[in-house]
Write a protein that holds these residues in place. Structure first.
Motif, PDB file in Angstrom:
ATOM      1  N   HIS B 340       0.858  -1.177   0.000  1.00 37.00           N
ATOM      2  CA  HIS B 340       0.000   0.000   0.000  1.00 37.00           C
ATOM      3  C   HIS B 340       0.891   1.222   0.000  1.00 37.00           C
ATOM      4  O   HIS B 340       2.111   1.091   0.113  1.00 37.00           O
ATOM      5  N   ALA B 341       0.295   2.411  -0.154  1.00 32.20           N
ATOM      6  CA  ALA B 341       1.136   3.567  -0.461  1.00 32.20           C
ATOM      7  C   ALA B 341       0.592   4.868   0.107  1.00 32.20           C
ATOM      8  O   ALA B 341      -0.590   4.998   0.393  1.00 32.20           O
ATOM      9  N   PHE B 342       1.516   5.807   0.231  1.00 33.16           N
ATOM     10  CA  PHE B 342       1.245   7.164   0.726  1.00 33.16           C
ATOM     11  C   PHE B 342       1.021   8.055  -0.494  1.00 33.16           C
ATOM     12  O   PHE B 342       1.948   8.669  -0.992  1.00 33.16           O
ATOM     13  N   GLU B 343      -0.179   8.046  -1.027  1.00 34.25           N
ATOM     14  CA  GLU B 343      -0.393   8.747  -2.309  1.00 34.25           C
ATOM     15  C   GLU B 343      -1.530   9.764  -2.272  1.00 34.25           C
ATOM     16  O   GLU B 343      -2.009  10.191  -3.305  1.00 34.25           O
ATOM     17  N   ILE B 344      -1.987  10.124  -1.079  1.00 35.93           N
ATOM     18  CA  ILE B 344      -3.080  11.099  -1.024  1.00 35.93           C
ATOM     19  C   ILE B 344      -2.528  12.493  -1.342  1.00 35.93           C
ATOM     20  O   ILE B 344      -1.426  12.847  -0.913  1.00 35.93           O
ATOM     21  N   ASP B 345      -3.300  13.249  -2.082  1.00 38.05           N
ATOM     22  CA  ASP B 345      -2.925  14.610  -2.445  1.00 38.05           C
ATOM     23  C   ASP B 345      -2.605  15.409  -1.174  1.00 38.05           C
ATOM     24  O   ASP B 345      -3.482  15.610  -0.333  1.00 38.05           O
ATOM     25  N   PRO B 346      -1.352  15.872  -1.032  1.00 36.93           N
ATOM     26  CA  PRO B 346      -0.987  16.569   0.212  1.00 36.93           C
ATOM     27  C   PRO B 346      -1.745  17.885   0.403  1.00 36.93           C
ATOM     28  O   PRO B 346      -1.781  18.410   1.519  1.00 36.93           O
ATOM     29  N   ASP B 347      -2.351  18.393  -0.657  1.00 36.23           N
ATOM     30  CA  ASP B 347      -3.120  19.623  -0.507  1.00 36.23           C
ATOM     31  C   ASP B 347      -4.511  19.373   0.070  1.00 36.23           C
ATOM     32  O   ASP B 347      -5.229  20.308   0.419  1.00 36.23           O
ATOM     33  N   LEU B 348      -4.895  18.107   0.159  1.00 37.69           N
ATOM     34  CA  LEU B 348      -6.202  17.779   0.709  1.00 37.69           C
ATOM     35  C   LEU B 348      -6.164  17.960   2.231  1.00 37.69           C
ATOM     36  O   LEU B 348      -5.255  17.464   2.887  1.00 37.69           O
ATOM     37  N   PHE B 393       7.095  12.633   6.249  1.00 39.53           N
ATOM     38  CA  PHE B 393       5.771  12.271   6.776  1.00 39.53           C
ATOM     39  C   PHE B 393       5.424  10.834   6.413  1.00 39.53           C
ATOM     40  O   PHE B 393       4.812  10.117   7.200  1.00 39.53           O
ATOM     41  N   PHE B 394       5.817  10.434   5.224  1.00 41.20           N
ATOM     42  CA  PHE B 394       5.626   9.030   4.813  1.00 41.20           C
ATOM     43  C   PHE B 394       6.363   8.094   5.780  1.00 41.20           C
ATOM     44  O   PHE B 394       5.810   7.096   6.257  1.00 41.20           O
ATOM     45  N   ASN B 395       7.606   8.447   6.115  1.00 41.25           N
ATOM     46  CA  ASN B 395       8.375   7.616   7.047  1.00 41.25           C
ATOM     47  C   ASN B 395       7.705   7.573   8.416  1.00 41.25           C
ATOM     48  O   ASN B 395       7.695   6.537   9.084  1.00 41.25           O
TER      49      ASN B 395
END
Lengths: 248, 518
Positions: B340-348, B393-395
């Motif tokens: 799985h992945a950290f792919e949410i739009d950071p501007d959200l 932040f991902f880490n």
């Protein structure tokens, strides 16, 4: 207003820049001296090594700040300015409907070994990018997305079968100028297969292209990093529809 | 224990049951078909090696010759070993050469000749499986001697120069700098090659070809590094694309430790025929199970094409399906690096809380799996400074939610293939976060009924709804309709379909027989 500018750190005209690089030398006094020598040759004077760090045994990473002597003459800057009006989805649909009286057909693909469809998908998929919907969202465009690793002959064949008005090719991952070779191969194949009058508009996009190089690669237009679907759609309308003013 | 998310256990059970019901018909389909790649993998286990002067492996020439004479549906083992017995060839490689020259014909023996051919095939394949067993025992010995990484998550770094002899020093440098797992990314074209290239390779595009010799060279180099560093450095490659079963086999033979191996990735992202993929997938997972290899699944990819919030539940659904297919093929929980992945739009707004909720959901649904946590790519813009912050932040999510394998994010994602300095900066980022708050997960307990719990419950609920639809519709139809990653892939389309055959009544595959007997 002066057309001559210098980089801006915190004062107009201070010429300050920041850069980072690695030298293949062990981290010691000599390494810092070597970094300063490079900075000097790049035109930084004075230059400051603000950070250096050993990476393994034989490499050192540097961050350098310094003042460059160079001047930028804005009068001599050459770029490809957008030479077509940027339109909204509704205008684009209306224009196609009224002028073309049929759907405008777009065939898209990643060619060569490039399996990364992020670029072509960002432009074509309904989902789009940066809040803009992709070309599939435009009612009057018919989009055929062939996906990744499409061979040039297949692309030509499909474009012919679909009676494509435009062919969009994306090249994201590239090594040894593969994106340039692939693009030349593609444009040559279209020239060979179809007479000029029936040849679709050839458009390529990707982060590594130089937007000024369209003629050299035999294509009609190159789009670089940060291009949005709306820009591409506006360009297609501008280039495909009969020449009478788009702004009608 | 109810965990940090207070998930409803009945719901979790329901989700697993649905995944089993959705996956079962596909497993049945896989059990009734074979592919050219599965048959080639069987012959590789039986000892065939080498390639013709054009670089086409002898195993391809042999399987093609058998298919031309008697078809693929009986399995190639019996016709091949029958021909070996009567042709006077010393071994399979020589038989392949004769077949390529047209001096051997293949036929289906009956009676005692058939029994003899089966026995010979089984003996040869058993020797190959024995080699895999020895490699697994060797890994266990080395892990015991040098030890596992001291921390979780394991730090996973990618090397990709195209030249195996450049990759080796880079991989060793990465291991010295802290990498626990080295992945050698493949040349972009390889997934669609219907053969495995031979020998050491020095030219690739954005990656290095997966070949048996490249596997061997890199594993030997990392064995040196393991010795030097006092921890066992793992090696990863990709069992995907048209040659998935063969690459899995070569990985087992050369003691690779992890393999990318997703049940649907090839279908969705490489337009490989769905049936071909599921058949190849099952065989390759049986090999991985036997070889003690940890698989990494590819759910992160869905989020690169679909929205990471809207499509969060498709990741969960795919993880559940991957788990079902993996268990069915004999893999244990410790071998499931579900992705799985950290792919949410950071501007959200609240994007970080959403990431935490999704990552924790995966953690709690699969408590015994070493989850593979993938860094941001979609919203890496070329702004390397912001990219480094996002990676931090991902880490942080990775350590807060107890992920098992952390693929180190590069701030130069989408700009260049990583430079030496990019890797160094990225590893500093990981080390800072793990060092500063490696134990923070002990204190991190989401508020009961709060945002994170509600979001996780919501995603689980959506996953169950989607699984219900898939069960009604059939998994193959769901894939055809674009349920995952927006891609629409019909079961009768895609690449590699011509290499699929339905089993005849007398189909025989000694490898499957041996692997399923275990």
């Amino acid at each position: 207003m002066s057309t001559i500018v210098r980089p801006y750190g915190d004062t107009t005209g201070d010429g300050m820049v920041q850069l980072s690089f690695t030298l293949p030398v062990p981290a010691d006094k000599r390494a810092e001296g070597a970094a300063l020598q490079l900075a000097g040759k790049m035109g930084l004077d004075p230059a400051m090594v603000v950070h250096s760090r050993a990476m393994g045994d034989g490499y050192t990473f540097f961050v350098v700040y310094g003042r460059v002597q160079h001047l930028v003459d804005l009068g001599k800057v050459h770029v490809v300015e957008r030479d077509f009006p940027l339109l909204g989805a509704r205008e684009i649909n209306t224009l196609v409907k009224r002028r073309l009286r049929r759907k405008l057909v777009v065939v898209g693909a990643c060619i060569g070994t490039d399996a990364h469809t992020v670029g072509i998908d960002a432009i074509l998929n309904v989902k789009g990018i940066a809040g803009e919907k992709g070309l599939e969202y435009y009612r009057e465009l018919r989009v055929v997305n062939l996906g990744a690793q499409v061979s040039v002959p297949d692309l030509v064949e499909r474009a012919r079968a679909e009676k494509a008005d435009a062919v969009l090719v994306s090249q994201v991952v590239t090594q040894r100028d593969a994106h340039l070779h692939n693009t030349r191969e593609m444009s040559a194949a279209f020239r060979e297969a179809l007479p000029a009058a029936r040849r679709p508009l050839l458009v390529v996009g990707g982060p590594r292209f130089d937007e000024r190089d369209a003629a050299g690669l035999g294509v009609d237009r190159i789009f670089g990093r940060g291009t949005t679907p709306r820009e591409v759609a506006s360009y297609l309308v501008h280039a495909v529809l009969p020449a009478r003013a788009v702004a009608a | 224990m109810r965990g940090k998310l207070d998930l409803d256990r009945a719901q979790v059970r329901r989700a697993r049951q649905l995944a089993r019901r959705a996956g079962k018909p596909v497993v049945d389909l896989a059990r009734g078909h074979t592919t050219v790649a599965v048959e080639r993998a069987v012959l590789r286990l039986a000892g065939i090696t080498g390639a013709d002067p054009d670089g086409i492996p002898w195993v391809n020439r042999l399987v093609d010759a058998v298919a031309a004479d008697v078809g693929l549906g009986h399995g190639v083992s019996v016709p091949v070993f029958h021909a070996l017995a009567i042709s006077g060839a010393h071994d399979l490689t020589m038989l392949a050469q004769k077949a390529a020259a047209g001096s051997v014909r293949f036929s289906l023996p009956s009676g005692t000749a058939a029994t003899a051919a089966r026995r010979a095939a089984r003996r040869a394949v058993a020797a190959g499986i024995k080699r895999i067993d020895r490699r697994r025992a060797e890994r266990e010995r080395l892990v015991k001697r040098y030890g596992d990484p001291r921390q979780r998550p394991w730090i996973y770094l990618i090397v990709a120069t195209g030249d195996i002899y450049e990759d080796i020093p880079q991989a060793q440098a990465a291991a010295r700098a802290g990498a626990d797992v080295i992945a050698v990314i493949r040349s972009t074209g390889q997934s669609l090659l219907d053969y495995v290239p031979e020998g050491p390779t020095r030219e690739g595009f954005a990656g290095t070809y997966a070949t048996q010799e490249n596997f061997r060279l890199m594993r030997a180099a990392l064995d040196e590094s393991s010795k030097e560093l006092g921890r066992y450095v793992r090696l990863t490659n990709y069992a995907s694309g048209l040659c998935m079963p063969e690459i899995a086999t070569l990985a087992g033979l050369e003691r690779l430790d992890m393999m990318l191996n997703d049940s649907m990735y090839g279908i969705l992202f490489r337009d490989i025929n769905p049936i071909r993929t599921f058949v190849d997938q099952r065989f390759s997972r049986q090999i991985h199970a036997r070889a003690g290899i940890i698989i990494n699944t590819g759910e992160d990819n869905y989020l690169t094409t679909a929205d990471a919030v809207e499509a969060a539940h498709t990741v969960t659904v795919s993880q559940l399906l991957n788990e079902y297919f993996a268990h069915e093929a004999g893999l244990a929980d410790w071998q499931l690096g579900l992705g799985h992945a950290f792919e949410i739009d950071p501007d959200l707004p609240e994007s970080f809380r959403l990431e935490l909720a999704h990552a924790l959901l995966a953690r709690e649904l699969f408590p015994d799996a070493p989850l593979k946590w993938m860094p941001p790519t979609r919203h890496m813009t070329g702004d390397v400074f912001r990219g480094n912050l996002l990676d931090g932040f991902f880490n942080l999510v990775g350590t807060l939610t107890g992920q098992g394998i952390l693929l180190v994010g590069m701030m130069t994602e989408a700009v260049v293939t990583p430079w030496l300095s990019d890797r160094d900066i990225a590893l500093q980022n990981v080390r800072y976060v793990l060092g500063a708050c490696g134990g923070l997960h002990e204190d991190f307990v989401p508020a009961p009924g709060g945002f994170i719990q509600r979001r996780a419950h919501h995603v689980l609920g959506e996953s169950i709804e989607l699984l219900e639809r898939i069960v009604d519709d059939g998994l193959l139809n769901a894939i055809a309709d674009g349920t995952f990653g927006i891609m629409k892939r019909p079961a009768d389309g895609g690449k590699g379909l011509s290499g699929v055959a339905r089993h005849e009544d007398d189909y025989y595959n000694p490898a499957t027989e041996l692997l399923e007997a275990a």
